[in-house]
Design a protein around this motif. Structure first.
Motif, short mmCIF file in Angstrom:
data_model
loop_
_atom_site.label_atom_id
_atom_site.label_comp_id
_atom_site.label_asym_id
_atom_site.label_seq_id
_atom_site.Cartn_x
_atom_site.Cartn_y
_atom_site.Cartn_z
N GLY A 77 0.79 -1.22 0.00
CA GLY A 77 0.00 0.00 0.00
C GLY A 77 0.82 1.27 0.00
N GLY A 78 2.16 1.14 0.01
CA GLY A 78 3.03 2.31 0.03
C GLY A 78 3.51 2.69 -1.36
N LEU A 79 4.43 3.63 -1.41
CA LEU A 79 5.00 4.08 -2.68
C LEU A 79 5.78 2.95 -3.34
N GLU A 80 5.71 2.91 -4.67
CA GLU A 80 6.42 1.92 -5.47
C GLU A 80 7.23 2.62 -6.56
N PRO A 81 8.07 1.88 -7.29
CA PRO A 81 8.90 2.53 -8.31
C PRO A 81 8.14 3.37 -9.33
N HIS A 82 6.93 2.95 -9.70
CA HIS A 82 6.19 3.75 -10.69
C HIS A 82 5.82 5.11 -10.13
N ASP A 83 5.66 5.22 -8.79
CA ASP A 83 5.41 6.52 -8.17
C ASP A 83 6.65 7.41 -8.28
N ALA A 84 7.82 6.81 -8.11
CA ALA A 84 9.07 7.57 -8.23
C ALA A 84 9.25 8.08 -9.65
N VAL A 85 8.90 7.26 -10.63
CA VAL A 85 8.99 7.67 -12.03
C VAL A 85 8.04 8.84 -12.30
N MET A 86 6.81 8.75 -11.79
CA MET A 86 5.84 9.82 -11.97
C MET A 86 6.33 11.13 -11.35
N LEU A 87 6.88 11.03 -10.13
CA LEU A 87 7.39 12.22 -9.46
C LEU A 87 8.59 12.81 -10.19
N ALA A 88 9.52 11.94 -10.61
CA ALA A 88 10.71 12.42 -11.31
C ALA A 88 10.34 13.13 -12.61
#
Length: 371
Positions: free
Chosen positions: A242-253
């Protein structure tokens, strides 16, 4: 995206040209006096200035008093803070190896603040010892910790103003790289993670709204420091269901790159969870950086228990990252950069007064000249 290079090749970071791809990671020293740098910071940063790293990142630095982790954390929220750090930076710059640049990590601890120093136990300060903390939701950092106040609209404006002011102070004293801390369980990470952000207003809910405050901070810093390199430390994974995953990091970057940020440093973890999905987050971080770099093309820094020069070089040569950040290895060996270069068959500039201890091919002084 540029072709993979090697650890001791130059790196274009925004408008800066760094002599190599080694960065000293920002490491909290918990040794400040109301945010002001002390003699400890003077020796610490002078040492690292000669380490052989192309970039030295100054520790997580609170943008307001309530944004510190502990009473001993560095700050850049007052004129006294600015003067103290300016003095340390002048002295460190005077002994720095040619080309070495200094950066600073601007941070707000949020609910993770008002804590004891690590060697004093690291837990939440008791009533009368600490200060009121803020978070997206009224959820303690850990069981037994204080309950933070939920951030309101006035708090948002104050926090944005604090980041702007700290960025201006950093630029004014000659810092060339400003990094916004969005990881390790601090305030902006608290907004990003669904584990800590349970809001349903403009600052929480879906991923786009959870990114709203971190992006507003990044935009504010970028606007007030146009001549600085601006980056962010981001979370590649919360390592929790339920936490942040790599795709969230990609979206943020991608969003940070669109704002005009120059790089990201990809780390992980920081939001406590009862059932982590990995035993040792540090050892699993390099692939997270590789994903972000591949998917976004933004200059990417990898970090996570990197101690071996061969490993660090391989990370760069295989294109997993553009730069590596090294932390504890530099505390253990402040000359890590010199030794790494020698092991890889490269050289870094060697300070003249220390040249007698160097191999002749580094110092240019042969044995016959040595007294």
């Amino acid at each position: 995206m540029s072709a993979p290079a090697s650890l001791f090749s130059p790196l274009a970071l925004g408008n800066l040209e760094l002599p190599n791809r080694v960065a000293v990671a920002p490491m909290c020293q918990y040794s400040a006096n109301d945010g002001c740098a002390t003699a400890w910071h003077l020796q610490h940063l002078m040492n690292l200035a000669m380490s052989g790293a192309g970039l030295v990142m100054i520790e997580a630095t609170g943008v307001e008093r309530a944004g510190r982790i502990t009473h001993g954390c560095l700050g850049l929220y007052s004129d006294e803070n600015e003067r103290a750090l300016a003095k340390v930076l002048r002295e460190a710059s005077a002994v720095a190896l040619p080309g070495t640049q200094f950066g600073i990590q601007l941070s707000h601890a949020g609910r993770k603040g008002s804590a004891h120093r690590p060697w004093e136990g690291g837990g939440s300060l008791q009533d009368g010892e600490g200060w009121r903390t803020f978070a997206p939701s009224e959820i303690p950092h850990r069981s037994g910790w204080h309950v933070p106040a939920s951030v309101g609209d006035a708090d948002v404006e104050r926090i944005l103003a604090a980041f702007r002011a700290a960025a201006r102070r950093a630029e004014r004293i000659g810092i060339r790289v400003i990094e916004v801390h969005m990881a390790h369980g601090y305030l902006l990470h608290q907004f990003l993670s669904p584990l800590s952000n349970h809001r349903s207003d403009a600052w929480g809910g879906d991923a786009e709204r959870r990114m709203a405050l971190p992006l507003a901070v990044a935009r504010a810093v970028r606007e007030v420091a146009p001549d600085c390199v601006v980056g962010a430390r981001i979370t590649g994974s919360d390592w929790a269901e339920g936490g942040l995953e790599p795709h969230d990091a990609v979206m943020l970057a991608r969003a940070l790159k669109a704002i005009g940020l120059d790089y990201v440093c990809v780390t992980s973890s920081g939001i406590p969870t009862a059932n982590p999905t990995v035993d040792d987050p540090d050892s699993a971080q390099i692939p997270l950086a590789a994903i972000v770099r591949k998917e976004t093309g933004i200059v990417t820094r990898a970090v996570g228990l990197i101690v071996d020069p061969v490993e660090a070089n391989e990370i760069i040569e295989t294109g997993q990252a553009d730069q590596v950040a090294i932390a504890r290895a530099f505390l253990d060996d402040p000359r890590w950069g010199w030794h790494a270069a020698h092991r890889l068959g490269k050289t870094v500039p060697y300070p003249g007064p220390y040249a007698w201890a160097a191999p002749a091919e580094w110092s240019g002084i042969d044995k016959a000249q040595r007294a």
